[in-house]
Motif scaffolding. Structure first.
Motif, PDB file in Angstrom:
ATOM      1  N   GLN A 198       0.821  -1.207   0.000  1.00 41.11           N
ATOM      2  CA  GLN A 198       0.000   0.000   0.000  1.00 41.11           C
ATOM      3  C   GLN A 198       0.858   1.262   0.000  1.00 41.11           C
ATOM      4  O   GLN A 198       0.502   2.261  -0.632  1.00 41.11           O
ATOM      5  CB  GLN A 198      -0.951  -0.028   1.191  1.00 41.11           C
ATOM      6  N   ILE A 199       1.968   1.206   0.723  1.00 40.64           N
ATOM      7  CA  ILE A 199       2.903   2.335   0.688  1.00 40.64           C
ATOM      8  C   ILE A 199       3.461   2.504  -0.724  1.00 40.64           C
ATOM      9  O   ILE A 199       3.525   3.617  -1.259  1.00 40.64           O
ATOM     10  CB  ILE A 199       4.028   2.125   1.714  1.00 40.64           C
ATOM     11  N   ASP A 200       3.846   1.389  -1.351  1.00 38.62           N
ATOM     12  CA  ASP A 200       4.366   1.452  -2.715  1.00 38.62           C
ATOM     13  C   ASP A 200       3.328   2.006  -3.696  1.00 38.62           C
ATOM     14  O   ASP A 200       3.683   2.713  -4.645  1.00 38.62           O
ATOM     15  CB  ASP A 200       4.812   0.067  -3.177  1.00 38.62           C
ATOM     16  N   ALA A 201       2.066   1.684  -3.463  1.00 43.64           N
ATOM     17  CA  ALA A 201       1.017   2.192  -4.345  1.00 43.64           C
ATOM     18  C   ALA A 201       0.988   3.711  -4.345  1.00 43.64           C
ATOM     19  O   ALA A 201       0.786   4.345  -5.390  1.00 43.64           O
ATOM     20  CB  ALA A 201      -0.342   1.646  -3.904  1.00 43.64           C
ATOM     21  N   ILE A 202       1.207   4.310  -3.183  1.00 45.42           N
ATOM     22  CA  ILE A 202       1.197   5.772  -3.082  1.00 45.42           C
ATOM     23  C   ILE A 202       2.478   6.362  -3.647  1.00 45.42           C
ATOM     24  O   ILE A 202       2.464   7.303  -4.446  1.00 45.42           O
ATOM     25  CB  ILE A 202       1.014   6.209  -1.612  1.00 45.42           C
ATOM     26  N   THR A 203       3.618   5.805  -3.231  1.00 48.65           N
ATOM     27  CA  THR A 203       4.897   6.421  -3.604  1.00 48.65           C
ATOM     28  C   THR A 203       5.241   6.230  -5.079  1.00 48.65           C
ATOM     29  O   THR A 203       6.058   6.977  -5.629  1.00 48.65           O
ATOM     30  CB  THR A 203       6.034   5.871  -2.735  1.00 48.65           C
ATOM     31  N   ALA A 204       4.634   5.232  -5.739  1.00 50.01           N
ATOM     32  CA  ALA A 204       4.907   5.000  -7.159  1.00 50.01           C
ATOM     33  C   ALA A 204       4.258   6.045  -8.069  1.00 50.01           C
ATOM     34  O   ALA A 204       4.640   6.181  -9.234  1.00 50.01           O
ATOM     35  CB  ALA A 204       4.428   3.607  -7.570  1.00 50.01           C
ATOM     36  N   ASP A 205       3.297   6.784  -7.550  1.00 53.06           N
ATOM     37  CA  ASP A 205       2.671   7.841  -8.333  1.00 53.06           C
ATOM     38  C   ASP A 205       3.699   8.960  -8.542  1.00 53.06           C
ATOM     39  O   ASP A 205       4.235   9.505  -7.560  1.00 53.06           O
ATOM     40  CB  ASP A 205       1.449   8.374  -7.569  1.00 53.06           C
ATOM     41  N   PRO A 206       4.003   9.342  -9.777  1.00 52.45           N
ATOM     42  CA  PRO A 206       4.989  10.409 -10.005  1.00 52.45           C
ATOM     43  C   PRO A 206       4.650  11.711  -9.266  1.00 52.45           C
ATOM     44  O   PRO A 206       5.553  12.484  -8.925  1.00 52.45           O
ATOM     45  CB  PRO A 206       4.952  10.609 -11.523  1.00 52.45           C
ATOM     46  N   ALA A 207       3.366  11.923  -9.004  1.00 57.05           N
ATOM     47  CA  ALA A 207       2.964  13.146  -8.305  1.00 57.05           C
ATOM     48  C   ALA A 207       3.401  13.151  -6.844  1.00 57.05           C
ATOM     49  O   ALA A 207       3.386  14.205  -6.201  1.00 57.05           O
ATOM     50  CB  ALA A 207       1.447  13.309  -8.388  1.00 57.05           C
ATOM     51  N   PHE A 208       3.818  11.989  -6.324  1.00 57.04           N
ATOM     52  CA  PHE A 208       4.232  11.912  -4.913  1.00 57.04           C
ATOM     53  C   PHE A 208       5.505  12.721  -4.668  1.00 57.04           C
ATOM     54  O   PHE A 208       5.657  13.344  -3.606  1.00 57.04           O
ATOM     55  CB  PHE A 208       4.445  10.454  -4.511  1.00 57.04           C
ATOM     56  N   LYS A 209       6.427  12.699  -5.617  1.00 57.85           N
ATOM     57  CA  LYS A 209       7.644  13.521  -5.564  1.00 57.85           C
ATOM     58  C   LYS A 209       8.412  13.339  -4.256  1.00 57.85           C
ATOM     59  O   LYS A 209       8.796  14.315  -3.597  1.00 57.85           O
ATOM     60  CB  LYS A 209       7.312  14.999  -5.778  1.00 57.85           C
ATOM     61  N   TYR A 213       5.124  16.691  -2.449  1.00 56.06           N
ATOM     62  CA  TYR A 213       4.160  16.973  -3.503  1.00 56.06           C
ATOM     63  C   TYR A 213       3.507  18.330  -3.286  1.00 56.06           C
ATOM     64  O   TYR A 213       3.396  18.827  -2.156  1.00 56.06           O
ATOM     65  CB  TYR A 213       3.090  15.877  -3.540  1.00 56.06           C
ATOM     66  N   THR A 214       3.053  18.912  -4.380  1.00 51.70           N
ATOM     67  CA  THR A 214       2.307  20.167  -4.317  1.00 51.70           C
ATOM     68  C   THR A 214       0.801  19.925  -4.406  1.00 51.70           C
ATOM     69  O   THR A 214       0.005  20.813  -4.118  1.00 51.70           O
ATOM     70  CB  THR A 214       2.744  21.107  -5.456  1.00 51.70           C
ATOM     71  N   ALA A 215       0.428  18.732  -4.842  1.00 48.48           N
ATOM     72  CA  ALA A 215      -0.961  18.274  -4.849  1.00 48.48           C
ATOM     73  C   ALA A 215      -0.942  16.800  -4.479  1.00 48.48           C
ATOM     74  O   ALA A 215       0.034  16.094  -4.747  1.00 48.48           O
ATOM     75  CB  ALA A 215      -1.600  18.468  -6.222  1.00 48.48           C
ATOM     76  N   GLN A 216      -2.010  16.340  -3.857  1.00 49.79           N
ATOM     77  CA  GLN A 216      -2.054  14.956  -3.421  1.00 49.79           C
ATOM     78  C   GLN A 216      -1.872  13.998  -4.598  1.00 49.79           C
ATOM     79  O   GLN A 216      -2.443  14.225  -5.672  1.00 49.79           O
ATOM     80  CB  GLN A 216      -3.389  14.655  -2.725  1.00 49.79           C
ATOM     81  N   PRO A 217      -1.077  12.935  -4.443  1.00 53.90           N
ATOM     82  CA  PRO A 217      -0.908  11.940  -5.509  1.00 53.90           C
ATOM     83  C   PRO A 217      -2.160  11.075  -5.623  1.00 53.90           C
ATOM     84  O   PRO A 217      -2.216   9.950  -5.133  1.00 53.90           O
ATOM     85  CB  PRO A 217       0.303  11.140  -5.035  1.00 53.90           C
ATOM     86  N   GLN A 218      -3.150  11.598  -6.307  1.00 56.48           N
ATOM     87  CA  GLN A 218      -4.479  11.007  -6.284  1.00 56.48           C
ATOM     88  C   GLN A 218      -4.511   9.593  -6.855  1.00 56.48           C
ATOM     89  O   GLN A 218      -5.189   8.708  -6.323  1.00 56.48           O
ATOM     90  CB  GLN A 218      -5.481  11.894  -7.029  1.00 56.48           C
ATOM     91  N   LYS A 219      -3.811   9.359  -7.956  1.00 61.20           N
ATOM     92  CA  LYS A 219      -3.814   8.021  -8.540  1.00 61.20           C
ATOM     93  C   LYS A 219      -3.194   7.012  -7.577  1.00 61.20           C
ATOM     94  O   LYS A 219      -3.676   5.886  -7.437  1.00 61.20           O
ATOM     95  CB  LYS A 219      -3.063   8.016  -9.873  1.00 61.20           C
TER      96      LYS A 219
END
Length: 371
Positions: A198-209, A213-219
């Motif tokens: 589940q952590i990987d699911a969030i951090t793999a989103d490029p928006a996570f940075k 991040y400047t906006a939530q990594p929604q995907k």
């Protein structure tokens, strides 16, 4: 979608799966919100937060002797309303007689969290706080702010159960009773693998940075939601389509899944979600100073009677883990919840679950035994 609204009754996960269904006659009075501030709080990992804040709620009134208090520590991303399935007329806890304290974990977005702490500890730089860190902070809250030196009970669901076990090991004479539902004294390997996915699911989103991040990594959050949902209920719950008992006629399976994917924890911050998963992963009473990593020895040190209530179909905390741990608790009673509702059965997911929990807890809190 009523079942999802119940999970997200206060916009945070697992607050109460039955809160929405409560009527004005059975719903407990609104808790009073407080904030406890600790200066220079040193975490177990050696990081000192200049200011640590613990948000908590109280139901009822502390009596003159200060001996009517019960602690209800929060679960994953939950806040102070998370135990209303247990509080009120005809339920196990009565705020007209007991003083109920509902503490909120670090990382939930209200207590000190990655999202609300200034630099140098903002966002991904917030230190991992352990279950013991949370217990130590609330121990300071109880003893210094409220003047409570002893509790009638510590009662916890899920990560609240993790805290209940840690209380019983860290402060074995501080309470008369311990109740743990849908949670274990240690997070074992399979649970860590699930949390890491589940952590990987969030951090793999490029928006996570990398957490800045400047906006939530929604995907990434939506993928996290979907993985979480796959583990939330039992396989049989899905096969029998028990979600239909809560949904309007005509609701489809696809609609149910999409709701969970997109609205599981509305408004949650990604770094907060990760922080509390790290807290969950690190849970281990055996790591308490003096036990050298020996979970069995730590469990054997518990002095208070323990009512251990795993869900018979929990995928997060399998009943076999509870069966293993219960063998080492000197005054423990293992009482699985006979439910198809998986993990949330420990928070009264169905009317039958709620009745089972309240009936058995009420007797245990009075006598320390289960009929």
């Amino acid at each position: 979608m009523l079942i999802l609204k119940r999970i997200l009754a206060t916009s945070l996960a697992f607050t109460s799966l039955t809160a929405v269904a409560q009527t004005a006659e059975t719903k407990p009075a609104e808790p009073v919100q407080h904030t406890f501030v600790i200066k220079n709080f040193r975490t177990e990992n050696g990081v000192t937060l200049p200011e640590a804040r613990v948000v908590y709620g109280t139901y009822g009134h502390l009596n003159a002797a200060k001996d009517n208090a019960i602690l209800l520590p929060s679960h994953y991303m939950a806040e102070m309303h998370g135990y209303e399935w247990l509080i009120g007329p005809g339920k196990a806890l009565d705020p007209t007689k007991q003083f109920l304290i509902t503490s909120e974990l670090f990382g939930n977005g209200r207590s000190s969290s990655p999202s609300n702490t200034p630099e140098p500890f903002h966002g991904p730089r917030f230190p991992v706080t352990t279950i013991r860190d949370n217990v130590e902070a609330v121990h300071q809250l109880l003893t210094t702010e409220l003047g409570v030196q002893h509790l009638q009970a510590v009662i916890g669901f899920s990560m609240g159960a993790q805290q209940a076990f840690q209380w019983a090991v860290s402060y074995p004479t501080f309470m008369d009773r311990v109740v743990a539902t849908s949670g274990t004294a240690k997070t074992y390997g399979h649970g860590i693998v699930r949390l890491e996915s589940q952590i990987d699911a969030i951090t793999a989103d490029p928006a996570f940075k990398a957490g800045d991040y400047t906006a939530q990594p929604q995907k990434g959050i939506e993928t996290f939601n979907l993985i979480w949902t796959a583990w939330l209920f039992s396989q049989e719950w899905w096969r029998q389509e028990l979600w239909r008992t809560e949904e309007p006629a005509g609701t489809t399976f696809k609609q149910v899944v999409e709701k969970y994917r997109t609205h599981f924890i509305d408004g949650a911050d990604a770094n907060n979600l990760i922080l509390q998963m790290r807290t969950w992963e690190s849970n281990d009473v055996g790591a308490t100073p003096g036990f050298n990593g020996d979970v069995e020895k730590a469990l054997a040190s518990i002095k208070a009677p323990v009512l251990y209530m795993p869900s018979a179909t929990d995928l997060y905390f399998p009943v076999t883990d509870a069966q293993y741990e219960s063998k080492f608790i000197p005054h423990g009673t293992l009482l699985p919840i006979p439910s198809l509702w998986g993990h949330p059965a420990g928070a009264g997911a169905s009317p039958a679950d709620e009745k089972f929990l309240n009936d058995h807890m009420a007797g245990f809190l009075k006598t320390g035994k289960v009929d």
